[in-house]
Design a protein around this motif. Structure first.
Motif, short mmCIF file in Angstrom:
data_model
loop_
_atom_site.label_atom_id
_atom_site.label_comp_id
_atom_site.label_asym_id
_atom_site.label_seq_id
_atom_site.Cartn_x
_atom_site.Cartn_y
_atom_site.Cartn_z
N SER A 86 15.04 -13.44 -6.33
CA SER A 86 15.53 -12.76 -7.56
C SER A 86 17.25 -12.04 -7.73
O SER A 86 17.91 -11.23 -6.56
CB SER A 86 14.26 -11.25 -7.65
OG SER A 86 13.29 -11.98 -7.75
N LEU A 87 17.13 -12.32 -8.67
CA LEU A 87 18.54 -11.69 -9.36
C LEU A 87 18.95 -10.31 -8.81
O LEU A 87 18.54 -9.57 -9.26
CB LEU A 87 18.92 -11.56 -10.75
CG LEU A 87 20.65 -11.81 -10.98
CD1 LEU A 87 21.48 -12.94 -10.78
CD2 LEU A 87 20.86 -12.10 -12.49
N GLN A 139 20.60 -7.86 -15.88
CA GLN A 139 22.22 -8.36 -15.72
C GLN A 139 23.37 -8.04 -15.25
O GLN A 139 23.45 -8.75 -13.94
CB GLN A 139 22.37 -9.41 -16.82
CG GLN A 139 20.35 -10.64 -16.99
CD GLN A 139 20.63 -11.83 -18.28
OE1 GLN A 139 22.01 -12.27 -18.56
NE2 GLN A 139 20.03 -12.15 -18.58
N ALA A 169 22.13 -6.50 -11.78
CA ALA A 169 22.43 -7.44 -11.15
C ALA A 169 23.51 -8.19 -10.18
O ALA A 169 23.58 -8.71 -9.58
CB ALA A 169 21.37 -8.42 -10.72
N VAL A 191 14.98 -15.25 -17.02
CA VAL A 191 16.09 -14.40 -17.68
C VAL A 191 15.26 -13.12 -17.60
O VAL A 191 16.24 -12.21 -17.94
CB VAL A 191 16.59 -15.16 -18.92
CG1 VAL A 191 17.79 -14.27 -20.12
CG2 VAL A 191 17.36 -15.96 -19.05
N GLN A 192 14.14 -13.27 -18.09
CA GLN A 192 13.36 -11.73 -17.86
C GLN A 192 13.12 -11.09 -16.76
O GLN A 192 13.37 -9.92 -16.70
CB GLN A 192 11.87 -12.15 -20.01
CG GLN A 192 12.30 -12.45 -20.49
CD GLN A 192 11.14 -12.52 -21.64
OE1 GLN A 192 10.08 -12.55 -20.97
NE2 GLN A 192 11.81 -12.69 -22.89
N GLN A 193 12.32 -12.30 -16.35
CA GLN A 193 11.31 -11.82 -14.81
C GLN A 193 12.69 -11.79 -13.67
O GLN A 193 12.44 -10.84 -12.18
CB GLN A 193 10.30 -12.77 -14.22
CG GLN A 193 9.66 -11.81 -15.51
CD GLN A 193 8.42 -12.94 -15.03
OE1 GLN A 193 7.98 -13.58 -13.87
NE2 GLN A 193 7.28 -13.06 -15.69
N LEU A 194 14.35 -12.41 -13.62
CA LEU A 194 14.98 -12.33 -13.24
C LEU A 194 14.34 -13.48 -11.75
O LEU A 194 15.64 -13.21 -10.64
CB LEU A 194 16.04 -10.94 -12.30
CG LEU A 194 16.03 -10.62 -13.55
CD1 LEU A 194 16.82 -8.86 -13.48
CD2 LEU A 194 17.22 -10.45 -14.74
N ARG A 195 13.59 -14.28 -12.03
CA ARG A 195 13.19 -14.78 -10.68
C ARG A 195 13.87 -16.31 -10.34
O ARG A 195 13.26 -16.82 -11.13
CB ARG A 195 11.79 -14.71 -10.67
CG ARG A 195 10.83 -13.61 -10.83
CD ARG A 195 9.96 -13.57 -11.02
NE ARG A 195 8.29 -14.37 -9.97
CZ ARG A 195 7.57 -15.08 -10.58
NH1 ARG A 195 7.10 -15.93 -11.58
NH2 ARG A 195 7.51 -16.19 -10.19
N GLN A 237 10.92 -16.86 -18.96
CA GLN A 237 10.88 -15.74 -19.39
C GLN A 237 11.15 -16.04 -17.88
O GLN A 237 11.14 -14.19 -17.45
CB GLN A 237 9.31 -16.05 -19.42
CG GLN A 237 8.88 -15.77 -20.61
CD GLN A 237 7.30 -16.26 -21.33
OE1 GLN A 237 7.08 -17.09 -20.62
NE2 GLN A 237 7.35 -16.52 -22.72
#
Lengths: 440, 316
Positions: B64-65, A81, A84, B277-281, B274
């Motif tokens: 996606s981030l 994070q 990004a 935050v985890q996959q940033l989608r 999930q």
């Protein structure tokens, strides 16, 4: 009297001039004075002393490194994070070998290759074992510097394996000598032999918790059975017969040989099961090795053996290599990048790595692994060296899509060991989902 | 009204004509009321409306981030309709909410009735009973995780001693994992229901009870035909608060099971975590969040409708 006065004046002036030079010299020796770097660090055994080293670095260069220790999932979330969204919370971060592809593709961390080539002699590059460079190497770039090399090995209770009664009983039952297993069949036999729930003893333990824990532990067995997730042509082959055999074996661990709670185990739970004497064998990372000899956390002091992991017949033995690189956030200023690079060179230097090894550190250098004093204190270093020499850092695919692959496996393997899906169904679903990522 | 207007008179330097005219505007009767609602309107715009609108907006993008956004229309919603894991998590969420909140209401009502008389002991009990609610849910989850630990946990140990079969452990067996986390939610939030219902019981009028006693009603009849109908608005408010909160459950489950084993405790919020935050989608996670938002709103509207509807004996 006149001479005396003259002498005092000369000495005073000399002192001032020399003192001035000394101050100037010191400021040159501490080129990063006042800089405070922030580092995100995996909460592995090595982390506590890395924190101490972060503060020590200030005495050398003037820059202080504040280390935040984070759990595996939290570390990944925080740094991805940060990268990004370009918030520059962290200047440095420990970077798992399996994140290499993703970080390289996104360009989140500094390519260290030019710096390594520039400081080649100073770093002593040939002293770093070749396998270590897989911590961060991707398509000609080096997005992290090897910090902590881990070898995956079979950890076993040497005292039980050497017990004459146990040896005789085992030979009577299975017809061959009790010794560290070389094949998966032997591993199964020994696990069965030592599983005695009434005595609180379990033959073999592995991670079962949904997520990275179960996914990564299963991949160790997949490697031992000669399986792959993606083959050399880029084809997804996670539903291959080798992977299926590995998953069937993995399911057996939880059904037959592991402590009851192993389905919920993360790495620290698995290690606790071994250190408290409930598990006889495990596939484990070398970073945990020193902890078995620490009486404050271990009931198996002096009772542990370390051997190469067994493998299935016709599979050429290859040993799991993993561990952590240290990477520099590409968003930070050149001045901070320079200070961060200075820290990397310092903390991975032979002298500091040797000091770190005495405090639960992890090696990357040949000189560290051959150090006589360290070998006297840690006789398992020679086994680690063998494992590193034949180590394979690519059996877990270090591809940009690794996190999504691990997420898929983390669920599907867990569903198999909890019998929500059969091994065939689990791998079939996993294969379909991973293929979807690649459009196959 | 004039007195109210007086309280918001603004003294500004002469010559500030624009500000003066604003002052005059607000100093005139009914307009002054706007001053009172401006802070809450601003709060709602910046902290509620903007995030919600942005979330809806971003759900139409493949985002996606750290990567550029691509407009994909309703594709995230189409994908969601075929996302078995998310659909399963919605079912798990509903089971969790109905079971947890239903049990909390039953226990809460029972305990509140037991505590509804005055004594020194009751005062102490009323205070002590609130302790679980004070726990941060994540901390409560970690404490219960240790208690449930299949190898070393106190609960697992005593259940085995008593000969109760728990398989490999309450939190690692698919058949009992969801029950285990529901139990923790019940432990933590039942006291809140107790306090809400107890407050309702304390505010009930005495006259209907006196009339009931004169008419010869039994204690059971008094409870069924006097207490329960009078408590109805209080119970609905308690259900409204807890249901909307339980729909958002995350921390307890994250701490105890992480959504496993398999998908047995993966509620909607965990799945959104999930993905986002985890996959940033972020785009897809926003679409999933919007579904949970709609569910929360529907639950809220349902209970408020019941509360005010005359058809169901409501207060309107």
């Amino acid at each position: 009297m006149y001479l005396w006065r003259k002498l005092v004046i000369v000495v005073t002036i000399s002192t001032l001039v020399l003192g001035g030079f000394a101050v100037l010299g010191m400021s040159q020796e501490k080129p990063y004075k006042g800089i405070v770097l922030h580092m995100a660090c995996m909460a592995d055994q090595y982390a506590n002393y890395l924190k101490v080293l972060g503060q020590k670095f200030e005495q050398v260069t003037g820059a202080k490194v504040n280390v935040d220790i984070l759990g595996y999932t939290e570390l990944y979330q925080k740094i991805t994070q940060d990268y990004a969204t370009h918030t520059k919370q962290y200047d440095l971060a420990t970077t798992d070998i399996v994140w290499t592809g993703q970080f390289a593709k996104k360009g989140w961390t500094v390519d260290l290759k030019p710096l390594i080539l520039r400081d080649y002699e100073q770093i002593g590059v040939p002293d770093i074992l070749p396998v270590m460079w897989s911590e961060g190497s991707w398509n000609g770039k080096q997005i992290a510097f090897p910090l902590a090399g881990y070898a995956n090995s079979l950890i076993y209770r040497k005292d039980l394996f050497n017990n004459l009664q146990e040896k005789a009983a085992f030979k009577a039952k299975y017809g061959y000598e009790l010794r560290p297993p070389r094949t998966m069949k032997e591993l199964a036999d020994i696990a069965t032999f030592f599983t005695r729930p009434k005595q609180g003893l379990y033959g073999l333990v592995a991670n079962g918790a949904r997520g990275p824990a179960v996914a990564q532990d299963w991949m160790e067995y997949m490697r031992a059975f000669g399986g792959q997730i993606i083959d050399s042509n880029g084809k997804v082959v996670v539903d291959s017969p080798q992977c299926l055999a590995a998953l069937k074996f993995f399911v057996e661990i939880f059904d037959k040989w592991a402590p009851p709670g192993a389905i919920g185990y993360w790495w620290d739970d698995r290690e606790t099961a071994y250190r408290t004497g409930r598990a006889v064998m495990e596939f484990s990372w070398s970073i945990a090795r020193a902890g078995y000899e620490n009486p404050s956390i271990s009931r198996v002091v002096g009772k542990t053996g370390m051997a190469m992991t067994p493998s299935a017949p016709s599979v050429e033995p290859q040993f799991g290599f993993g561990g952590w690189g240290i990477a520099i956030n590409a968003d930070i200023s050149p001045k901070r990048q320079a200070a961060a690079w200075a820290f990397i060179k310092w903390v991975t230097s032979p002298a500091i790595q040797r000091e770190w090894m005495l405090h639960d550190g992890a090696p990357t250098r040949l000189s560290t692994l051959l150090d006589p004093e360290l070998n006297a204190k840690m006789p398992w270093l020679h086994t680690m060296l063998k494992l590193f020499i034949d180590g394979n850092g690519n059996y877990r695919p270090r591809v940009p899509e690794y996190s999504r692959i691990q997420d898929i496996l983390g669920l599907r393997i867990n569903q198999a060991i909890t019998h929500e899906l059969t091994p065939e169904e689990a791998l079939s679903k996993a294969a379909a989902e991973i293929k979807a990522i690649y459009g196959q | 009204m004039s007195a109210l207007a007086c309280t918001v008179c603004i003294d500004l330097p002469k010559g500030w004509t624009v500000i003066s005219s604003v002052r005059d505007y607000f100093n005139t009767g009914k307009h002054s009321l706007y001053l009172f609602i401006i802070p809450i309107v601003l709060y709602l715009i910046f902290f509620f409306l903007y995030p919600v609108i942005y979330e809806i907006y971003i759900s139409f993008f493949d985002y996606s981030l750290g990567s550029p956004k691509t407009f994909i229309g309703l594709q995230n919603y189409v994908l969601m309709a075929h996302d078995v894991q998310f659909l399963h998590s919605l079912v798990t969420t509903v089971i969790f909410v109905v079971s947890a909140v239903g049990t909390e209401l039953l226990f809460g009502l029972g305990i509140a009735l037991l505590l509804n008389y005055e004594s020194r002991l009751m005062n102490v009990i009323r205070t002590v009973i609130l302790i679980p609610t004070v726990f941060t849910p994540l901390v409560a989850g970690l404490v219960w995780k240790a208690l449930y630990n299949p190898d070393l946990g106190v609960i697992s140990y005593y259940l085995r001693v008593l000969g109760i079969p728990i398989g490999r452990g309450l939190t690692v067996e698919r058949s009992t994992a969801l029950f285990s986390v529901i139990l923790v939610d019940v432990w933590e939030w039942t006291p809140l229901i107790v306090i809400i219902i107890l407050a309702g019981l304390k505010s009930l009028p005495r006259e209907p009870y006196e009339a009931g006693v004169i008419d010869g009603a039994s204690a059971r009849q008094l409870f069924r035909y006097v207490t329960l109908p009078l408590l109805r608005p209080t119970i609905i408010v308690a259900l409204l608060i807890r249901s909307m909160d339980a729909l958002k459950i995350f921390d307890i489950i994250w701490a105890i099971t992480g959504g496993g084993p398999g998908t047995s405790t993966t509620v909607a919020n965990l799945r959104i975590f999930q993905v986002g935050v985890q996959q940033l989608r972020i785009g897809y996670a926003s679409a999933l969040s919007n579904v949970l938002l709609v569910m929360s709103v529907l639950v809220g509207v349902f209970f408020i409708h019941i509360l005010y509807s005359k058809k169901y004996g409501g207060v309107r």
